[in-house]
Design a protein around this motif. Structure first.
Motif, short mmCIF file in Angstrom:
data_model
loop_
_atom_site.label_atom_id
_atom_site.label_comp_id
_atom_site.label_asym_id
_atom_site.label_seq_id
_atom_site.Cartn_x
_atom_site.Cartn_y
_atom_site.Cartn_z
N ILE A 125 66.36 26.87 46.61
CA ILE A 125 66.82 27.47 47.86
C ILE A 125 65.68 27.42 48.87
O ILE A 125 64.63 28.07 48.69
CB ILE A 125 67.28 28.93 47.63
CG1 ILE A 125 68.44 28.96 46.63
CG2 ILE A 125 67.68 29.58 48.95
CD1 ILE A 125 68.90 30.35 46.26
N THR A 126 65.86 26.66 49.92
CA THR A 126 64.81 26.50 50.94
C THR A 126 65.20 27.10 52.29
O THR A 126 64.40 27.06 53.22
CB THR A 126 64.50 25.01 51.14
OG1 THR A 126 65.70 24.32 51.52
CG2 THR A 126 63.95 24.39 49.86
N PHE A 127 66.39 27.66 52.40
CA PHE A 127 66.83 28.24 53.67
C PHE A 127 67.23 29.69 53.46
O PHE A 127 67.96 30.02 52.53
CB PHE A 127 68.04 27.46 54.21
CG PHE A 127 68.66 28.10 55.43
CD1 PHE A 127 68.03 28.03 56.67
CD2 PHE A 127 69.85 28.78 55.33
CE1 PHE A 127 68.59 28.62 57.78
CE2 PHE A 127 70.43 29.37 56.44
CZ PHE A 127 69.80 29.29 57.67
N GLU A 128 66.69 30.55 54.31
CA GLU A 128 67.02 31.96 54.28
C GLU A 128 67.66 32.33 55.61
O GLU A 128 67.02 32.26 56.66
CB GLU A 128 65.76 32.80 54.05
CG GLU A 128 65.08 32.55 52.70
CD GLU A 128 63.85 33.40 52.52
OE1 GLU A 128 63.55 34.20 53.44
OE2 GLU A 128 63.18 33.25 51.48
N PRO A 129 68.92 32.71 55.61
CA PRO A 129 69.58 33.05 56.87
C PRO A 129 68.99 34.31 57.50
O PRO A 129 68.70 35.29 56.80
CB PRO A 129 71.04 33.25 56.45
CG PRO A 129 70.98 33.58 55.00
CD PRO A 129 69.81 32.83 54.45
N LYS A 130 68.81 34.28 58.81
CA LYS A 130 68.26 35.41 59.55
C LYS A 130 69.05 35.59 60.84
O LYS A 130 69.64 34.65 61.37
CB LYS A 130 66.79 35.17 59.90
CG LYS A 130 65.88 35.01 58.70
CD LYS A 130 64.45 34.76 59.13
CE LYS A 130 63.53 34.58 57.94
NZ LYS A 130 62.12 34.29 58.36
#
Length: 251
Positions: free
Chosen positions: A220-225
């Motif tokens: 997992i390389t994307f963290e929603p913000k």
């Protein structure tokens, strides 16, 4: 019995055997008669393309397929009997049920699922002329003609080498297998079915330096913000916004 007209879709088995991206096959089959030039009103039709293709022994990404499906050509519709569970694969031993080779057994060398066809090695052959000209009579070439899997060929039971009908069942471990209706024996899918057009199989494939490994795909390389792209960049670079935004009014 219900029949359906031949649609312009490429079966999953064909795409697996070609070992080509789906986008490439779709692009190679595309035939556009007319397309609206750029700058014209968007309400005009964007393109008029050929949507119905006649599938033959020539594969969809070849020049012969494009020649047989010219943009202005109108050919008679082909109606097929829909097959819910396909049960014929490359490498299967089948018995011919019709024609001069009735009763003979051979190996399936090619599957054309768009027409419910299989081509059996050395059986149901015919002669075709190549290179005919006004000064040259041409050369006779012997090649196999396709056979319908619905009523012209039958799978051979490996236990007694007799033709049989099959159905798909599940084992106790949840594996989907082909089972002979006559003897109840499992008919395994041959290894040749895994081989692609460029002679590659899953077991013989070796990962190269530029291949993406499974661990990288599952990472997992994307963290929603709840931030905009600009706000995220400013946070990473340590930039603080000290200006006061102007008031906006919505009516």
């Amino acid at each position: 019995m219900r029949f359906t007209s031949l649609l312009c879709r490429v079966s999953d088995m064909t795409k697996q055997f070609s070992n080509l991206p789906e986008s490439y096959i779709k692009r190679s089959m595309e035939q556009v008669y007319w397309r609206t030039p750029r700058g014209f009103p968007q309400h005009l039709p964007r393109e008029v393309a050929k949507k119905r293709f006649r599938f033959t022994t020539n594969r969809p990404w070849t020049a012969q397929f494009r020649q047989q499906n010219q943009p202005q050509s109108i050919r008679k519709k082909v109606f097929l009997e829909p097959i819910k569970d396909w049960s014929f694969f490359r490498g299967d031993r089948v018995e011919v049920l019709v024609g001069r080779d009735k009763g003979k057994q051979g190996i399936v060398m090619q599957v054309i699922q768009e027409r419910n066809w299989v081509i059996v090695e050395g059986l149901n052959c015919h002669l075709r002329t190549i290179g005919r000209d006004k000064d040259f009579p041409g050369v006779k070439v012997k090649s196999e003609a396709p056979l319908l899997v619905t009523d012209q060929v039958a799978l051979v039971d490996p236990s007694d080498l007799q033709p049989t009908t099959v159905e798909w069942r599940f084992t106790e471990s949840g594996e989907k297998v082909r089972v002979s209706n006559r003897s109840g024996r499992i008919i395994p899918i041959p290894k040749l079915a895994e081989e692609t057009m460029d002679y590659k199989t899953r077991s013989s494939y070796k990962a190269a330096e530029k291949d993406t490994v499974e661990d990288d795909l599952s990472k997992i390389t994307f963290e929603p913000k709840l931030k905009t792209f600009e706000m995220d960049i400013m946070e990473h670079m340590g930039i603080k916004e000290e200006r006061t935004p102007a008031k906006t009014y919505w009516y």
